[in-house]
Every structure is written in structure tokens, then in C-alpha cells.
Motif scaffolding. Sequence first.
Motif, short mmCIF file in Angstrom:
data_model
loop_
_atom_site.label_atom_id
_atom_site.label_comp_id
_atom_site.label_asym_id
_atom_site.label_seq_id
_atom_site.Cartn_x
_atom_site.Cartn_y
_atom_site.Cartn_z
N CYS A 13 17.06 25.42 -9.17
CA CYS A 13 15.68 25.30 -9.64
C CYS A 13 15.26 23.84 -9.78
N THR A 14 14.05 23.55 -9.32
CA THR A 14 13.52 22.18 -9.41
C THR A 14 12.32 22.11 -10.34
N CYS A 15 12.10 23.19 -11.12
CA CYS A 15 10.90 23.23 -11.97
C CYS A 15 11.09 22.34 -13.20
N SER A 16 9.97 21.83 -13.69
CA SER A 16 10.00 21.07 -14.94
C SER A 16 10.07 22.07 -16.11
N PRO B 299 11.83 34.06 -10.18
CA PRO B 299 12.50 33.70 -11.43
C PRO B 299 11.81 32.51 -12.11
N CYS B 300 11.14 31.67 -11.32
CA CYS B 300 10.46 30.49 -11.86
C CYS B 300 9.44 30.04 -10.83
N PRO B 301 8.55 29.10 -11.17
CA PRO B 301 7.49 28.73 -10.22
C PRO B 301 8.02 28.22 -8.86
N CYS B 302 9.14 27.51 -8.83
CA CYS B 302 9.61 27.01 -7.53
C CYS B 302 10.27 28.13 -6.73
N GLY B 303 10.64 29.21 -7.41
CA GLY B 303 11.16 30.38 -6.71
C GLY B 303 12.66 30.37 -6.51
N LEU B 304 13.30 29.25 -6.74
CA LEU B 304 14.73 29.16 -6.44
C LEU B 304 15.58 29.71 -7.59
N GLY B 305 15.19 29.39 -8.79
CA GLY B 305 15.90 29.90 -9.97
C GLY B 305 17.28 29.30 -10.12
N GLY B 306 17.94 29.61 -11.21
CA GLY B 306 19.34 29.21 -11.45
C GLY B 306 19.57 27.72 -11.27
ZN LIG Z 1 12.28 26.76 -10.37
#
Ligand SMILES: [Zn+2]
Length: 483
Positions: free
Chosen positions: A336-339, A326-333
Amino acid sequence: MEAHLQRGVPGFSIVGLPDKACQEAKERVRSGITSAELEWPLRRITVNLAPAGLRKEGSGFDLPIALAILAASHQIPAERLAQHAALGELALDGRVRPVPGALVAAEAARRAGLDRLICPPESAPEAVLAGIEPVAVQHLAEAGAYLRGAREPAPVVPAERSNGAGGPDLADVRGQERARRALELSAAGRHNLLLAGPPGTGKTMLARRLPSILPPMTAAEAIEVTRISSVGGLHHGGGLATERPFRAPHHTVSASGLVGGGAQPTPGEATLAHHGVLFLDELSEFARPSLEALRQPLEDGHVTIVRGQKVMAFPTRFMLVAASNPCPCGLGGDECTCSTADLARHHRRLSGPLLDRIDVLVAVGRPAAGALRDEQAPRSAAVRERVVAARERQADRLGSHGLTCNAQMPARLLREHAEATPSALRLLYELHDRHRLSARGHGRVLRVARTLADLDDSPTVGPEHITLAAALRLETTALAAAA
Ligand SMILES: [Zn+2]
Ligand SMILES: Nc1ncnc2c1ncn2[C@@H]1O[C@H](COP(=O)(O)OP(=O)(O)O)[C@@H](O)[C@H]1O
Ligand SMILES: [Mg+2]
């Protein structure tokens, strides 16, 4: 294959645009003939590969070259050889080895009006498929004995046929009811599919099981797939391919690796996946040029490669399945820890060239522990029956337009053939306004809803089909916005 022997200083040359492997046939042929206890003529030997203007590639000419020399030196009867085609590489001890592309060579031999193909036993089943009688030989000496009439060809054992239901089964996937439904829906309408979700939720597992629920291949499809895998060197001697191909190239694959190319054009993954599934795992990791290159083949069902004066067309009618975090960190929702910048880049890459060719987007979440323990998923065979029934309905409806499935319906036919009820259309327009669905997005929802109706054996598309199709589209909201 022409061979000419002259008096003079003994020597051996091959002309007619042989490539390196073909040039090296000299050493294998000389050694093979000697090992077969036949005589190597001490003459000036010239072998011509006709037509002289066409490049010859590979080691499959070894056996024909050897036989042409044996005929020119009167060790086997030339008239008898003239009714035969031959294909095979020679080992230094005279054994005959298989080469890629036996089916295609056998088909060409039959078209040329030849009766029999002398080839290694591994290639015999492909000769049978091409409708030419194989003469299976393990050694050059056997080929010589057969052509002198001293030996009958060994009978060919027919290859075993499977029903194409091999491979992993959908019942292995625990929970993930919705994702399994989405897979079935994609298979039923032949819609391209994107599975989005965190790592370890079974996306790869699901994708690998798609071939097991697709309709069995028709005889014509099976021949095409066999031909391609034979040329690609993936398929030695197995007879007719029965399972749809599944190709999963790594994300570092180049554009020409995906769609074909090279100095001597060879088919790419898109062609190796013809009539099967091309799986792009970690879609956002693929280089943009590679994905751009895939766009046209995906649309046209074939790819044209031009090299010098050569133009080649390779078929590329595959189903595309992509998976993504779902996003680069993979956790999503919420986790999520992505910038914001990371997220923006991720969506830019996904939204690129392919997303608007994908009808079904589905979010794959972590299954609850209970679902993993309790739910027994149906087997692939049961799901496949529903898929086949839904495809038959589509073929009945679209056959007169030369189409076989909903995914192929252009916008014009969609309006005419979706058979949406007035309330379904009202709902669609409402969604359109509420979610600012693009015209393309709108068409996609209707197309997928048509497949849902086909799975229900419903002649009309009702509001419930629209709701479900739109939900599949909109649940991955970020992705949908990008599309
Ligand atoms: Zn993320
Ligand atoms: N729903 C599931 N049912 C059964 N096994 C699962 C499921 N999801 C994941 N697994 C197990 O976890 C492994 C990793 O799954 P995978 O399909 O590679 O996940 P993803 O592609 O989403 O990262 C699989 O090989 C399988 O053993
Ligand atoms: Mg995976």
C-alpha cells in the motif's frame, strides 16, 4: 374511459388530469383511427378519464381512448366493449405498441370484474399471468373487427419458462475457494456481504454469480418481481420472471435513484432488486446521503415515499452485496502506498451507514497462479442445492416466528434459537474479550455461525463454527475495527 360527442364546432379535448404523454394521445388517436380506415367523427369530442381527481400518466390510454370514441360514434358495439379492458399505445399508422406495467393493469382489470384485456401481443403473457384472457391485437383495425364480431382473437402462444438457472455460473471463477465459500454462506443465511480486495481479483465476477446460487423464487416472489420489472419497463412480454434480479447501480447514483422518488414517485434500484441482489461496487465511492437513504429500506424491507398527498410504499427486500478496494490505492497490505489520511478517509466512508448491516466480510486476495490453472470450482447448481437445504433447516426452526432465514433473527431469537454448545459459547466470550467485539459484532458472529452449522446439517453450533465465523469477521481487521 368516457367519451361524449356533441354537435358544434369539431374539436377534441381530454379531461381528468392527463399528463403530457396522455394529452398527446389526441394526435395519435386521431391519426390511428383514420389509418385504420375507421371514421373520425366531425363533432365536439370530450374524453373523460375517471376518476377525474387522479393523475393519469403515459401513453397506455391511447387504445382505450380510441375504442371509447369508436363506441360513442357507434362504429363498435358499446355493450360488448364494456366487458373489456384495453391497454396500449397507438402508432400514427394505427399499430398497437406495448407500454410498461401491463401485468399491474391486467390485475386491476381482473379485480374490476372484466373478462378480457385488449392489448398488443407483447403484453398478452402478462395478461395470462394476471388471470384475464388477452385479446392480442397488432392494429387498431383488428381491435375494431374483433369487437364487431368479425374476427376471433389470435391464440396466445405461452411464453417459454426457464428454471431460473440462467446467468453466469460460479464454475467460471478460478481459485478463490474462500471467497466462493463466503458467497455460499451469504446465500445460505441470506446475509449481506462485503468483498474487500485489490482490483482484478474477481469481486465483481463473484457478486454477479450470487443469483445463480440463491434458492429459486417461489411463485409469489416471481409474480412480485415480474410486476416490478413490468412497471419499471424492464420486462416486455416475457411472461413470468424466473431469475432473481441483479442490480448494480453506478456509484454516482442519487439517493432517490437508489430508493425511489421523484415528482411522480418511481421505484428505485432497491425496489428493482426486490427478491434479488443489490450490488454496490466500489462501496467507498458512493455518496454518503445515498448510502444513508438505503439504511431504512434495508432494515424494513420496504420504503415509503410521500409526495404531496400521495403516500407510496415500494418493497425492497434485497440482499446487499458490496465490494471495495482495501484502500484508495487498491494494493492494500505491505504494498500500500496510501497516506494515513487517505486510509482514514477510506475507512470512515466504509464504516458509515451500511457496514453494521453486513454480516459477512471477506478479504479477496490475488489467487496463486497454480490455483487459477488447476482448481475446478463446483457449478452453481451444486452449490445451490446446499443453499436450499440450509434454508429449509432455517425455515423449519424459525417458521413459527414468521421468519425464513438466519439473517432475519433479532438478538432475542438468536439467544433462544442458535443452539450453541457450552464450549461454543465459551469461545465466543473469549473472542469477545480478546478482540473487543461489540455487542452487535458478537451477535453477528453467532448468526453467521448458525448458518455455517445449517450448511453442515448440524443441529448445534460448535466451536468450529464460531472460529470460522469469527475469522471471516476479523480477517479484514481494519474493516472490522471500523464496524
Ligand atoms: Zn493503499
Ligand atoms: N478468480 C478468477 N477466475 C477467473 N477469472 C478471473 C478471476 N478473477 C478475475 N478474473 C478475470 O478478471 C476480470 C476482472 O475481474 P473483476 O471481477 O472485475 O475483478 P474486481 O471486481 O475484483 O476488480 C474478470 O472479468 C475475469 O475475466
Ligand atoms: Mg470490480
